[in-house]
Structure formats: C-alpha cells, structure tokens
Enzyme design. Structure first.
Site: not given
Ligand code: FPP
Length: 242
Positions: A21, A25, A34, A38, A70, A132
């Site tokens: 998260d 910001r 934004r 990402h 969405w 992993l």
C-alpha cells in the site's frame, strides 16, 4: 527455519503475505500521477522477491489488484494492468534466473484474454522451479474466493463426488485458490493503514500482523528484516525510527 540476520538468530517465517500500500501517496508527494507510484512499486516487487529468497522465505504472496480496485479510474486500472502485462512477460526470464515459481490467485474470468494467456504461460514455464514460490493476487478478494470455493464444494456434493460430512476446514482450504500453499505466518501492510482489505481472510486466521508506516515504493530489505524481527517478538514499535 532459523537464520542469523545481522548477527541475530531469527526464526524465518515460511510464508509472508504483503499488502503493498502507498503507491498513490508516494507519487503524490512527488507531484506525479498515481501510475508513477505503481511503476515504482512494481520495481520494488522484483527486488523484494530476491530479498525474500535470500532471507530464506519460501513463499511470498502479494496483493496486486483487488476485486474492489476496478472502482478506480479507467486510466489507473489500465496503467496497473499494463504494468502487470510487462511484469508477466519479463518474469519468465527473471524467474528462471532466480529459480522462482510464479503463480496467480484470484478470479481470472474478468481479466483480458491476453493477460490470462500470459499468466498461464508464466505459471507453466516456472512450475519446475523450487526456490521462492511467488504468488500474485490479481482480481482477488477473500470473500469472492470463499464464494467461488463454496460454489465448487456445493457442485461436488450435488454430483456425489464428496459427502456433506466430508466438509471440514482442510477440505475448504483445498477448494481455495491457495490450496497448494501453507497459510501465511506473517502479514505485512505498508503505508500505515491498519486494515485487512479482504486479503486472504481465511488463510490469515493465525498469522502475525505487521503494519508499517513505510510507503510501498520505499520498502527495502531492511523493512523486511524489521518485520521478521517483529515476527520473532524482538521489536514492538514500527515506523518511528528510520
Ligand atoms: C496500493 O497503493 C497499491 C495497489 C492497489 C496496486 C499495487 C500494484 C503494484 C505494486 C504494481 C504491480 C504489481 C506487480 C506484482 C508487478 P494505493 O494505490 O492504494 O496507494 P495509496 O493508498 O497511497 O493511494
């Protein structure tokens, strides 16, 4: 598994689940759109997979896109989907270098056909690796996963494949997207929010929760180690000292 980390003997959680998260910001602080956040967040995902493996974590599961995401603007949703497209393609080579098995959980029926094909190819080509196990939750919601699982159980009861009496916790787990993963031992959420947001609600029943103030694009191996120390009960305060 126990491991010495920075001179301290620590018990390494086998499965770590992360809510990444704070991308929005992080971008806003830089007066950027934004999707810039990402993109930076996607880069951090690559690094954290390597770091998790180097620390001895066997399973890492991240929340990339929820069934609720969405609702965001068309521009943001398509930006995230394009990042995922690139990630899924690039991961084939990266996974072979890092001995990493990649898989995707969530409802694929709402995803673009080319994304589903890329997921299938990546899962297929990395199935052999035993380093992993990296799981991406995509169009994932814990309640939706339970809904799909319950539907599948009901269908199998109706078809006579299983009896109603056979429905125990183990059977329910085996009908979820995570059927081949152990439950997470540690859940990390970045950016200071203290919520579960419909993430792995069944699987996290016994996990330790570590909420950290760091925004996801700033997350490093040091934060991961801090979370592991918290998991070991060695640190009780977060985000204050950096
Ligand atoms: C939460 O930050 C982040 C998301 C909803 C998307 C996460 C996606 C990525 C990190 C990129 C793609 C993933 C992979 C696996 C390559 P937010 O947008 O809610 O941030 P905010 O709360 O600050 O607005």
């Amino acid at each position: 598994m126990e491991k010495i980390i920075d001179g301290e003997k620590l018990n390494i959680p086998e499965h770590v689940a992360i809510i990444m998260d704070g991308n929005g910001r992080w971008a806003k602080k830089r007066l950027m759109p934004r999707n810039f956040g990402h993109k930076a967040g996607a880069k951090v995902v690559e690094q954290i997979c390597e770091d998790a493996h180097s620390l001895g974590i066997k399973y890492l599961t991240v929340y990339a896109f929820s069934t609720e995401n969405w609702k965001r603007s068309v521009e943001e949703v398509s930006g995230i989907m394009n990042l995922l497209r690139n990630y899924l393609v690039d991961s084939i080579e990266r996974a072979s270098k890092n001995n990493m098995r990649v898989r995707v959980i969530g409802d694929r029926t709402a995803l673009d056909k080319d994304i589903v094909e890329k997921i299938e190819e990546l899962e297929d080509k990395t199935a052999q690796y035993d380093g992993l196990t990296f799981t991406i939750a995509l169009n994932y919601g814990g309640r939706d996963e339970l809904r799909r699982g319950i539907k599948a159980i009901t269908a199998d009861v109706k078809a006579g494949k299983i009896s109603e009496d056979a429905i125990d916790e183990k059977l329910i787990s085996s009908y979820l997207d995570t059927s081949d993963l152990p439950d997470p031992d540690l859940m990390i959420r970045t950016s200071g929010e203290v919520r579960l947001s419909n993430y792995l609600i069944w699987q996290l029943a016994y996990a330790e929760f570590c909420f950290m103030d760091v925004l996801w694009p700033d997350f490093t191996i040091e934060d991961l180690k801090e979370a592991i120390r918290y998991y070991n009960g060695k640190e009780r305060r977060f985000g204050g000292v950096k």
